[in-house]
Design an enzyme around this catalytic site. Structure first.
Site, short mmCIF file in Angstrom:
data_model
loop_
_atom_site.label_atom_id
_atom_site.label_comp_id
_atom_site.label_asym_id
_atom_site.label_seq_id
_atom_site.Cartn_x
_atom_site.Cartn_y
_atom_site.Cartn_z
N GLU A 35 -14.47 12.91 -9.54
CA GLU A 35 -15.31 13.65 -8.60
C GLU A 35 -14.50 14.88 -8.18
O GLU A 35 -13.36 14.74 -7.71
CB GLU A 35 -15.62 12.76 -7.39
CG GLU A 35 -16.57 13.43 -6.43
CD GLU A 35 -16.91 12.55 -5.23
OE1 GLU A 35 -16.50 11.38 -5.20
OE2 GLU A 35 -17.58 13.07 -4.32
N ARG A 263 -6.45 -0.65 -10.42
CA ARG A 263 -5.98 0.71 -10.17
C ARG A 263 -4.48 0.71 -9.90
O ARG A 263 -3.89 -0.32 -9.56
CB ARG A 263 -6.72 1.33 -8.99
CG ARG A 263 -6.46 0.65 -7.66
CD ARG A 263 -7.48 1.05 -6.61
NE ARG A 263 -7.35 2.43 -6.21
CZ ARG A 263 -8.32 3.34 -6.36
NH1 ARG A 263 -9.46 3.01 -6.89
NH2 ARG A 263 -8.13 4.58 -5.95
N LYS A 273 -7.66 10.60 -2.50
CA LYS A 273 -7.85 12.02 -2.26
C LYS A 273 -8.15 12.29 -0.78
O LYS A 273 -7.74 13.30 -0.24
CB LYS A 273 -8.99 12.54 -3.13
CG LYS A 273 -8.58 12.76 -4.57
CD LYS A 273 -9.74 13.20 -5.42
CE LYS A 273 -10.60 12.04 -5.82
NZ LYS A 273 -11.70 12.38 -6.72
#
Ligand code: ATP
Ligand code: MG
Length: 588
Positions: A35, A263, A273
């Site tokens: 994104e 992850r 982020k």
């Protein structure tokens, strides 16, 4: 299509290999779908290495697709940084496997909409007039919306009017009609479209309804012919919805399949982020590419190589189980590579002057120094030696502890590639600070001399004062003082009742700037080359500098100065300082 032999193996690659074996797909197609709402971090690097790795090993293609479905948070700057980071990371490795220019989910908005109309026609979606809060609550308790059984024609009419901009934000949504009693909440009639009267960075004002993640992501994968849609574990619960969408639209095979892996979580860092952007906006770091940030751009600027990052991704492997990776593993991987590849040079970070009283005043000798002891082909270079030198301030102690093997009053030490010197006199200023050392040289102790084999305990680095080049050197340390800044903040919130933010664990001493004295050959140092300043660490030139002097970034110290700290097993309080211990002098 055959798989290469020397490839890593893990459960996802096993699945791909099996699909290759059975000929399920014509060609393997993966994707990396960021994104564009921030810069990429090292967790994304793991995902890039996996997705491009699979494409590379199985002769496929990996698309970079911007998941740009949220008009309010996304910017072109991020798209550009993402592409620069991906290209850097795969350069020289999987360049051939990139599908070309970045793709954008927003390029498929028309097709997403056509599919939505199709879904409504199939009685598998409806327009809901409930507010967002109500929808959330109904989904939580598993209650059907009063609008769930609208006739198809009414739904089509309302969807068309939503698209045409007739309704305000948050007044209507398009929802999939699945099962309000499903144990998996994601299947309780999830929202597929919402109304947002906002300009999009690529589609402008064309749209005022925007697709939700699952709708956009599944269909983007299908449209692009993705075979293996690899994502992180938190999307495991979305997988039934992913499959439902493909089924409900009765999309012909071949269809994509979603697979999940754990992850990357790294100690001494934050990896989202949303948090990284706070560090940037609150000016706790100097931008996204601050070398202390574990963003790809920060790591690159710090001097990390793409090959080291890829080796790290390879070393940590791919599993299904959430875990925390010790940042020391990243550091170890970098040291391992740089020890083999870095060019050795001499530089003094915190200089103190040494005068060699019995060395002729105008004499300059050119001594041979080894460029890389790990690489026989790297050869040697000449370094100038003269009467006035700089050595490291820490390599002299007036009243040292017993095991100290470096220079002390009356003591001897060897200068690397040169002579043995003895400290005869210590000069101080009025405040008692040592400003200079007067030493005598054993003129026979250099290579080829009568006493060249004479043993002294310590060997230290140096540079010739008259020939030294001044440089700004930025010494970086870990950005956080605690191994898990996130859970440390959670833990302290439990104790005090008020949440201590992860930002309160910032290491206030994570950047130190010094003016160093460098050997003259460093004046022509190359930005793409990595250097070991002997006994100090690995360094890379900083390109973006506006400074007149050369600017060097310390990528990593030679030894893990934190390992000792870790053994003590003490949690440091917020803002605690850890003094990096100085590497001991080499003993001959
Ligand atoms: P963040 O929480 O940092 O915002 P994200 O998952 O929202 O991360 P995206 O841009 O949506 O960021 O991620 C792009 C891809 O990178 C996704 O496939 C995601 O699963 C993967 N990814 C993100 N963070 C990690 C991580 N820490 N380890 C491995 N893969 C990751
Ligand atoms: Mg995300």
């Amino acid at each position: 299509m055959t798989a290469k032999t020397d490839m890593p193996s893990d459960f996802i690659r096993d699945i791909v290999a099996e699909d290759v074996r059975t000929g399920k797909y014509e060609r393997i197609q993966t994707r990396f779908p960021p994104e564009p709402n921030g810069y990429l971090h090292i967790g994304h690097a793991k995902s890039i290495c996996l997705n491009f790795g699979i494409a590379h090993e199985f002769g496929g293609i990996c698309n970079v697709r911007m998941d740009d479905t949220n008009p309010t948070k996304e910017e072109t700057e991020y798209v550009n940084s993402i592409m620069a980071d991906v290209r850097w990371l795969i350069s020289g490795w999987a360049d051939k496997n990139i599908g070309g220019a970045p793709l954008y989910a927003s390029d498929y908005f028309d097709r997403f909409y056509e599919y939505a109309v199709d879904l409504v026609r199939k009685c598998k979606a409806y327009v809901d007039d409930m507010s967002r809060e109500q929808t959330d609550e109904y989904r939580r308790i598993g209650k059907e919306s009063p609008f769930r059984n609208r006739p198809v024609e009414e739904n089509l009419d309302l969807l068309g009017r939503m698209k045409a901009g007739e309704f305000a934000d948050n007044t209507h949504t398009l929802r999939a009609k699945i099962d309000m009693n499903a144990p998996n909440v994601w299947l309780r009639d999830p929202v597929l479209y919402r109304i947002r009267h906002a300009s999009h960075h690529r589609t402008g004002d064309k749209w005022c309804i925007y697709p939700m993640y699952d709708w956009a992501h599944t269909l983007s994968d299908y449209i692009e012919g993705i075979t293996h849609s690899v994502c992180t574990l938190e999307f495991e619960v979305h997988r039934p919805l992913y499959d439902w969408i493909l089924d409900a639209l009765e999309l012909p095979e071949p269809r994509p399949h979603q697979y999940e892996f754990a992850r990357l979580n790294l100690t001494y860092s934050v990896m989202s982020k949303r948090k990284l952007i706070q560090l940037v906006n609150d000016k706790l770091v100097n931008g996204w590419d601050d070398p202390r940030m574990l963003t790809i751009s920060g790591l690159r600027r710090r001097g990390m190589t793409a090959s080291a990052l890829r080796a790290f991704a390879y070393n940590i492997g791919i599993t299904k189980y959430p875990s925390m990776t010790d940042i020391a593993l990243l550091e170890h991987t970098v040291r391992n590579e740089f020890n083999r590849t870095a060019t050795r040079r001499l530089a003094v970070l915190r200089p103190i002057k040494v005068e060699l009283t019995n060395y002729p005043e105008d004499q300059v000798e050119e001594l041979d120094a080894v460029n890389n002891p790990e690489d026989a082909n790297a050869g040697t270079r000449k370094i100038p030696f003269s009467r006035e030198l700089f050595i490291e301030r820490d390599d002299f102690m007036e009243t040292p502890p017993s095991k100290y093997v470096r220079l002390r009053p009356g003591g001897e030490v060897r200068l690397k590639y040169a002579y043995i010197i003895k400290c005869d006199e210590v000069i101080k200023d009025n405040a008692g600070k040592v400003t200079e050392l007067r030493c005598s040289v054993d003129l026979e102790s250099k290579s080829g001399g009568a006493t060249s084999n004479r043993k002294v305990k310590g060997t230290i680095h140096w540079v010739s004062a008259a020939h030294a080049v001044d440089a700004e050197v930025r010494l970086y340390d870990r950005l956080f003082t605690v191994p898990e800044p996130d859970s440390a903040s959670a833990a302290s919130s439990g104790a005090t009742g008020s949440a201590a933010d992860f930002k309160s664990f910032i290491n206030l001493h994570s950047l130190e700037v010094v003016t160093a004295k460098c050997e003259p050959s460093l004046a022509i140092a190359q930005p793409e080359e990595r250097y070991q300043f002997e006994r100090l660490g690995y360094f890379a030139l900083d390109l973006d500098s506006t400074s007149e002097k050369q600017v060097w970034n310390r990528t990593i110290t030679l030894k893990d100065t934190w390992a000792k700290e870790a053994k003590k097993e003490v949690r440091q309080p917020a803002g605690a300082i850890r003094q990096a211990s100085y590497p001991a002098a080499e003993t001959r």
